[in-house]
Scaffold this motif. Structure first.
Motif, PDB file in Angstrom:
ATOM      1  N   VAL A 164       0.840  -1.199   0.000  1.00  0.00           N
ATOM      2  CA  VAL A 164       0.000   0.000   0.000  1.00  0.00           C
ATOM      3  C   VAL A 164       0.876   1.251   0.000  1.00  0.00           C
ATOM      4  CG1 VAL A 164      -1.636   1.355   1.380  1.00  0.00           C
ATOM      5  CG2 VAL A 164      -1.994  -1.096   1.069  1.00  0.00           C
ATOM      6  N   GLU A 165       1.905   1.272   0.820  1.00  0.00           N
ATOM      7  CA  GLU A 165       2.817   2.420   0.889  1.00  0.00           C
ATOM      8  C   GLU A 165       3.449   2.673  -0.474  1.00  0.00           C
ATOM      9  OE1 GLU A 165       6.543   4.409   0.913  1.00  0.00           O
ATOM     10  OE2 GLU A 165       6.390   2.237   0.682  1.00  0.00           O
ATOM     11  N   ASP A 166       3.855   1.634  -1.141  1.00  0.00           N
ATOM     12  CA  ASP A 166       4.481   1.765  -2.448  1.00  0.00           C
ATOM     13  C   ASP A 166       3.497   2.335  -3.470  1.00  0.00           C
ATOM     14  OD1 ASP A 166       6.683   1.322  -4.289  1.00  0.00           O
ATOM     15  OD2 ASP A 166       5.506  -0.343  -5.090  1.00  0.00           O
ATOM     16  N   ARG A 167       2.293   1.813  -3.483  1.00  0.00           N
ATOM     17  CA  ARG A 167       1.286   2.286  -4.448  1.00  0.00           C
ATOM     18  C   ARG A 167       0.903   3.743  -4.193  1.00  0.00           C
ATOM     19  NH1 ARG A 167      -1.571  -1.322  -8.223  1.00  0.00           N
ATOM     20  NH2 ARG A 167      -0.409  -3.235  -7.958  1.00  0.00           N
ATOM     21  N   ALA A 175       1.548   6.842  -6.684  1.00  0.00           N
ATOM     22  CA  ALA A 175       0.398   7.596  -7.181  1.00  0.00           C
ATOM     23  C   ALA A 175       0.590   9.097  -7.001  1.00  0.00           C
ATOM     24  CB  ALA A 175      -0.875   7.140  -6.478  1.00  0.00           C
ATOM     25  N   CYS A 176       1.370   9.473  -5.988  1.00  0.00           N
ATOM     26  CA  CYS A 176       1.645  10.887  -5.713  1.00  0.00           C
ATOM     27  C   CYS A 176       2.996  11.328  -6.268  1.00  0.00           C
ATOM     28  CB  CYS A 176       1.596  11.138  -4.212  1.00  0.00           C
ATOM     29  SG  CYS A 176      -0.008  10.795  -3.489  1.00  0.00           S
ATOM     30  N   SER A 177       3.628  10.478  -7.063  1.00  0.00           N
ATOM     31  CA  SER A 177       4.956  10.751  -7.637  1.00  0.00           C
ATOM     32  C   SER A 177       5.995  11.090  -6.568  1.00  0.00           C
ATOM     33  CB  SER A 177       4.867  11.896  -8.656  1.00  0.00           C
ATOM     34  OG  SER A 177       4.037  11.514  -9.722  1.00  0.00           O
TER      35      SER A 177
END
Length: 182
Positions: A124-127, A131-133
């Protein structure tokens, strides 16, 4: 949180252990914990669930109730296909591994969460960061640090109800108090 005992679900059995030791040995841990009891105020539903049945009964049964989300899914799961007993047996195998003493409930919980929940949290942290670049790092995910912290006694992870006690003491001189004790 999985390494330094930062979730309240670790504090509840710690509190239970303090009560039990106070009754058995006239120990001062409970007296030291009481000033910090306000921490539990927002977690009454979790406490009710954890203490609903079998207070002072085997921890593995009660911890399974907390980590098991299948009851919340109700009719979505086809129980005729998925055997509930096998799920519990798998949990017991992972929770009661040989690397941690049988009566060390605290480190059994930390170990279980580290091995079974952390992977999903890192995903989740990675995604979210992608997603926020944002290029993010998870500084405490270092096997040497994790292995070392696993050897530290529980009273340095939770002390008188103060979760992440060692981490807070270690960073106390470089982080502002409002961040450490939020």
């Amino acid at each position: 949180d999985e390494i330094f005992a930062g979730y309240v679900r670790y504090l509840i059995p710690y509190f239970e252990k303090c009560i039990s030791e106070a009754m058995d040995k006239n120990d001062n841990n409970l007296k030291n914990l009481l000033p910090h009891i306000i921490i539990l105020k927002n977690y009454k539903p979790l406490i009710k669930q954890f203490w609903k049945e079998g207070l002072f009964e085997s921890l593995d049964k009660r911890y399974f109730k907390i980590v098991n989300r299948s009851n919340e899914l109700g009719e979505i799961i086809k129980w005729d296909v998925l055997n509930k007993n096998k799920i519990y047996e798998k949990f017991l195998k992972k929770f009661n591994n040989d690397s941690i003493p049988k009566d060390d409930y605290f480190n059994k919980m930390l170990d279980f969460d580290l091995k079974n929940a952390l992977v999903a949290l890192l995903h989740v942290e990675d995604r979210v960061s992608m997603a926020c670049s944002i290029e993010s790092r998870v500084p405490f995910i270092n096997h040497e640090l994790i292995e070392f912290v696993a050897t530290i006694p529980e009273n340095l992870k939770v002390n008188a109800g103060n979760m992440k006690y060692l981490l807070k003491k270690s960073c106390g001189s470089i982080l502002p108090d409002e961040l450490l004790n939020r």
